[in-house]
Scaffold this motif. Structure first.
Motif, mmCIF file in Angstrom:
data_model
loop_
_atom_site.group_PDB
_atom_site.id
_atom_site.type_symbol
_atom_site.label_atom_id
_atom_site.label_comp_id
_atom_site.label_asym_id
_atom_site.label_seq_id
_atom_site.Cartn_x
_atom_site.Cartn_y
_atom_site.Cartn_z
ATOM 1 N N GLU A 214 0.824 -1.221 0.000
ATOM 2 C CA GLU A 214 0.000 0.000 0.000
ATOM 3 C C GLU A 214 0.851 1.261 0.000
ATOM 4 O OE1 GLU A 214 -2.141 -3.285 2.294
ATOM 5 O OE2 GLU A 214 -0.201 -2.299 2.503
ATOM 6 N N GLY A 215 2.167 1.128 -0.215
ATOM 7 C CA GLY A 215 3.066 2.263 -0.096
ATOM 8 C C GLY A 215 2.977 3.243 -1.251
ATOM 9 N N ASP A 216 3.646 4.385 -1.070
ATOM 10 C CA ASP A 216 3.638 5.432 -2.093
ATOM 11 C C ASP A 216 5.010 5.611 -2.747
ATOM 12 O OD1 ASP A 216 5.040 6.493 0.010
ATOM 13 O OD2 ASP A 216 3.778 8.278 0.258
ATOM 14 N N GLY A 217 5.896 4.614 -2.598
ATOM 15 C CA GLY A 217 7.204 4.684 -3.240
ATOM 16 C C GLY A 217 7.119 4.322 -4.711
ATOM 17 N N GLN A 218 8.234 4.489 -5.403
ATOM 18 C CA GLN A 218 8.302 4.226 -6.841
ATOM 19 C C GLN A 218 9.273 3.075 -7.110
ATOM 20 O OE1 GLN A 218 6.319 5.772 -9.054
ATOM 21 N NE2 GLN A 218 5.422 6.882 -7.327
ATOM 22 N N ASP A 219 8.787 2.069 -7.829
ATOM 23 C CA ASP A 219 9.655 0.944 -8.174
ATOM 24 C C ASP A 219 10.040 0.950 -9.646
ATOM 25 O OD1 ASP A 219 7.288 0.237 -9.365
ATOM 26 O OD2 ASP A 219 7.272 -1.823 -8.617
ATOM 27 N N GLY A 220 9.649 2.003 -10.378
ATOM 28 C CA GLY A 220 10.026 2.124 -11.778
ATOM 29 C C GLY A 220 9.135 1.378 -12.743
ATOM 30 N N SER A 221 8.147 0.651 -12.248
ATOM 31 C CA SER A 221 7.314 -0.178 -13.120
ATOM 32 C C SER A 221 6.109 0.569 -13.677
ATOM 33 C CB SER A 221 6.803 -1.397 -12.352
ATOM 34 O OG SER A 221 5.884 -1.010 -11.345
ATOM 35 N N ASN A 222 5.760 1.703 -13.046
ATOM 36 C CA ASN A 222 4.572 2.486 -13.420
ATOM 37 C C ASN A 222 3.267 1.769 -13.098
ATOM 38 O OD1 ASN A 222 6.114 4.656 -14.482
ATOM 39 N ND2 ASN A 222 6.364 3.546 -16.405
ATOM 40 N N LEU A 223 3.316 0.719 -12.277
ATOM 41 C CA LEU A 223 2.091 0.070 -11.822
ATOM 42 C C LEU A 223 1.456 0.914 -10.730
ATOM 43 C CD1 LEU A 223 3.206 -3.673 -11.465
ATOM 44 C CD2 LEU A 223 1.825 -2.694 -13.301
ATOM 45 N N ASN A 224 0.161 1.242 -10.879
ATOM 46 C CA ASN A 224 -0.499 1.922 -9.775
ATOM 47 C C ASN A 224 -0.913 0.891 -8.730
ATOM 48 O OD1 ASN A 224 -3.004 0.758 -10.561
ATOM 49 N ND2 ASN A 224 -3.443 2.479 -11.927
ATOM 50 N N ARG A 225 -1.542 1.353 -7.649
ATOM 51 C CA ARG A 225 -1.832 0.433 -6.544
ATOM 52 C C ARG A 225 -2.785 -0.679 -6.956
ATOM 53 N NH1 ARG A 225 -3.197 3.014 -0.811
ATOM 54 N NH2 ARG A 225 -1.136 3.884 -1.283
ATOM 55 N N ASP A 226 -3.831 -0.326 -7.694
ATOM 56 C CA ASP A 226 -4.784 -1.356 -8.141
ATOM 57 C C ASP A 226 -4.109 -2.359 -9.074
ATOM 58 O OD1 ASP A 226 -6.800 -0.203 -6.686
ATOM 59 O OD2 ASP A 226 -7.632 0.915 -8.380
ATOM 60 N N GLN A 227 -3.251 -1.858 -9.942
ATOM 61 C CA GLN A 227 -2.535 -2.752 -10.865
ATOM 62 C C GLN A 227 -1.579 -3.657 -10.103
ATOM 63 O OE1 GLN A 227 -0.949 0.368 -13.361
ATOM 64 N NE2 GLN A 227 -2.417 -0.034 -14.995
ATOM 65 N N LEU A 228 -0.972 -3.143 -9.043
ATOM 66 C CA LEU A 228 -0.082 -3.984 -8.227
ATOM 67 C C LEU A 228 -0.872 -5.092 -7.542
ATOM 68 C CD1 LEU A 228 2.702 -4.570 -6.950
ATOM 69 C CD2 LEU A 228 2.024 -3.073 -5.067
ATOM 70 N N PHE A 229 -2.044 -4.751 -6.999
ATOM 71 C CA PHE A 229 -2.874 -5.784 -6.366
ATOM 72 C C PHE A 229 -3.217 -6.892 -7.357
ATOM 73 C CE2 PHE A 229 -4.688 -2.527 -3.155
ATOM 74 C CZ PHE A 229 -3.595 -2.740 -2.323
ATOM 75 N N GLN A 230 -3.587 -6.507 -8.582
ATOM 76 C CA GLN A 230 -3.921 -7.498 -9.599
ATOM 77 C C GLN A 230 -2.689 -8.317 -9.970
ATOM 78 O OE1 GLN A 230 -7.026 -8.380 -10.902
ATOM 79 N NE2 GLN A 230 -5.713 -10.074 -11.559
ATOM 80 N N TYR A 231 -1.546 -7.652 -10.056
ATOM 81 C CA TYR A 231 -0.297 -8.346 -10.378
ATOM 82 C C TYR A 231 0.012 -9.404 -9.320
ATOM 83 C CZ TYR A 231 4.725 -9.098 -11.000
ATOM 84 O OH TYR A 231 5.974 -9.670 -11.160
ATOM 85 N N ILE A 232 -0.174 -9.046 -8.062
ATOM 86 C CA ILE A 232 0.098 -10.006 -6.980
ATOM 87 C C ILE A 232 -0.861 -11.191 -7.073
ATOM 88 C CG2 ILE A 232 0.019 -10.334 -4.479
ATOM 89 C CD1 ILE A 232 1.095 -7.486 -4.185
ATOM 90 N N GLN A 233 -2.131 -10.931 -7.392
ATOM 91 C CA GLN A 233 -3.079 -12.024 -7.550
ATOM 92 C C GLN A 233 -2.656 -12.959 -8.678
ATOM 93 O OE1 GLN A 233 -5.724 -12.882 -5.578
ATOM 94 N NE2 GLN A 233 -4.914 -11.263 -4.266
ATOM 95 N N ASP A 234 -2.139 -12.385 -9.755
ATOM 96 C CA ASP A 234 -1.663 -13.213 -10.873
ATOM 97 C C ASP A 234 -0.397 -13.975 -10.497
ATOM 98 O OD1 ASP A 234 -3.738 -12.209 -12.385
ATOM 99 O OD2 ASP A 234 -2.518 -10.657 -13.353
ATOM 100 N N LEU A 235 0.379 -13.416 -9.574
ATOM 101 C CA LEU A 235 1.653 -14.020 -9.180
ATOM 102 C C LEU A 235 1.468 -15.183 -8.196
ATOM 103 C CD1 LEU A 235 4.626 -13.218 -9.914
ATOM 104 C CD2 LEU A 235 4.729 -12.089 -7.677
#
Length: 382
Positions: free
Chosen positions: A202-223
């Motif tokens: 839920e953080g506000d840092g930048q990992d360079g991927s340009n994934l927003n928070r909702d996209q990260l949640f979906q990515y984790i579900q896919d992972l």
């Protein structure tokens, strides 16, 4: 350091052989304005300018151009260059998108600083082509070669550029590495680094991927289906300590799944610890009811159900318990379906675990654990 490159003066200026004199002059002026990487020594930049000047002077003079064109008709175009001029010639090849051809000259130039930079750039461009084609693992492998060359030669600007490119494609690389690769540890380390750079799920840092928070949640579900239970537990238990609500819920899920699959009520107790803390932030009454059921605490399970706001799940449980004085039959069916169909399916090593509640409670170690006094709760941070 000498080599013959398949280049001609028209190639250097990026004009067709039919170009008019004015086109040649304009192309030469445009090429003068192009920026070349600052890491190159003045000798290389000077050699590049000299080659462009030779091309210009030849092609704007009608007699010189006629003689030059006649020579081109007698054989393939070629420029024999050495030293700084060879590096400049290879730069022209790079600018023409010929990174693979540049790499064939590695034996002649790899022992020089300028040659190392050219090769790093050639690997960078080759990696970009592979990534564009969707060949993520191959592209990242070549990108890593470019990074190593840039690091060895201490080209900090180029190294940062390459690192930024890797961070852009890192989520896809992690996914493909876990699907097909042999080095799972590297992929898991990079995923953990992504979360660290973001300051958590839920953080506000930048990992360079340009994934927003909702996209990260979906990515984790896919992972998740690509991760073993132990991998999930280690990753998300660490993240839960930030604290992270999302990570705490994920680790509680995998602990419940492991508890049923391995016949270990102690893991269910750990899951309950996470859920008790989460109950302050979200409705996890159904999950707590399932934990109570797996721990043989029927009354606590009924109490948790009454606190749930999930009307759809409650209606299903009530329907399944229509012939019973309590909700236990429906809760048993709900718990078994939820764990075996959902939680097992999102855990790589539990997907094919045909464990039922009946089989779970029939195990001697489960019976022994449930009969022992329950240890004092040790609730992890959510």
């Amino acid at each position: 350091m000498t080599a013959t490159l398949a280049l001609n003066y028209y190639d250097l200026l990026h004009v067709p052989t039919t170009a008019q004199t004015q086109q040649v002059k304009q192309a030469w002026a445009d090429r003068q304005q192009q920026q070349v990487r600052v890491e190159f020594l003045p000798a290389v930049l000077q050699a590049r300018q000299q080659l462009l000047q030779e091309a210009h002077d030849t092609l704007v003079d009608p007699d010189l151009r006629a003689n030059y064109d006649e020579g081109l008709q007698q054989g393939p175009p070629a420029l024999t260059l050495s030293g700084s001029a060879l590096i400049a010639g290879l730069l022209f090849l790079l600018e023409a998108g010929e990174s693979q051809r540049v790499l064939t000259y590695a034996p002649q130039i790899q022992d020089t600083a300028e040659g190392g930079l050219v090769l790093a750039l050639a690997h960078r461009d080759t990696a970009a082509e592979l990534l564009q084609q969707g060949r993520i693992r191959a592209g990242v492998a070549v990108l890593q070669q470019a990074r190593e060359l840039a690091s060895q030669r201490r080209y900090g600007g180029l190294e940062r550029e390459l690192q930024d490119k890797f961070r852009q494609v890192r989520p896809r690389w992690v996914m493909e590495q876990l699907q097909q690769g042999d080095d799972r540890a590297a992929a898991l380390a990079q995923f953990a680094e992504m979360l660290q750079e973001r300051k958590g799920i839920e953080g506000d840092g930048q990992d360079g991927s340009n994934l927003n928070r909702d996209q990260l949640f979906q990515y984790i579900q896919d992972l998740l289906p690509l991760l073993d239970a132990q991998e999930q537990q280690q990753l998300f238990s660490q993240e839960a300590e930030r604290p992270s609500v999302g990570a705490a819920y994920l680790v509680s899920q995998v602990l419940i799944a492991q508890g049923l699959a391995l016949g270990q009520p102690a893991l269910v107790r750990q899951a309950r610890g996470y859920l008790i803390r989460l109950a302050q932030r979200r409705d996890v009454s159904l999950e707590l009811a399932v934990c109570a059921l797996l721990l043989g605490q029927v009354e606590a399970a009924e109490q948790a159900l009454r606190r749930s706001s999930d009307s759809s799940a409650l209606a299903s449980i009530q329907r399944l318990s229509s012939d019973s004085p309590d909700l236990l039959p429906g809760l048993c069916q709900y718990a078994e379906d939820w764990i075996t169909q959902q939680l097992f399916s999102q855990t790589r090593d539990l997907k094919d675990k045909p464990v039922t509640l009946h089989e779970y409670f029939a195990q001697s170690q489960v019976q022994q654990s449930l009969e022992e006094p329950e240890p004092p709760p040790s609730e992890p941070k959510p």
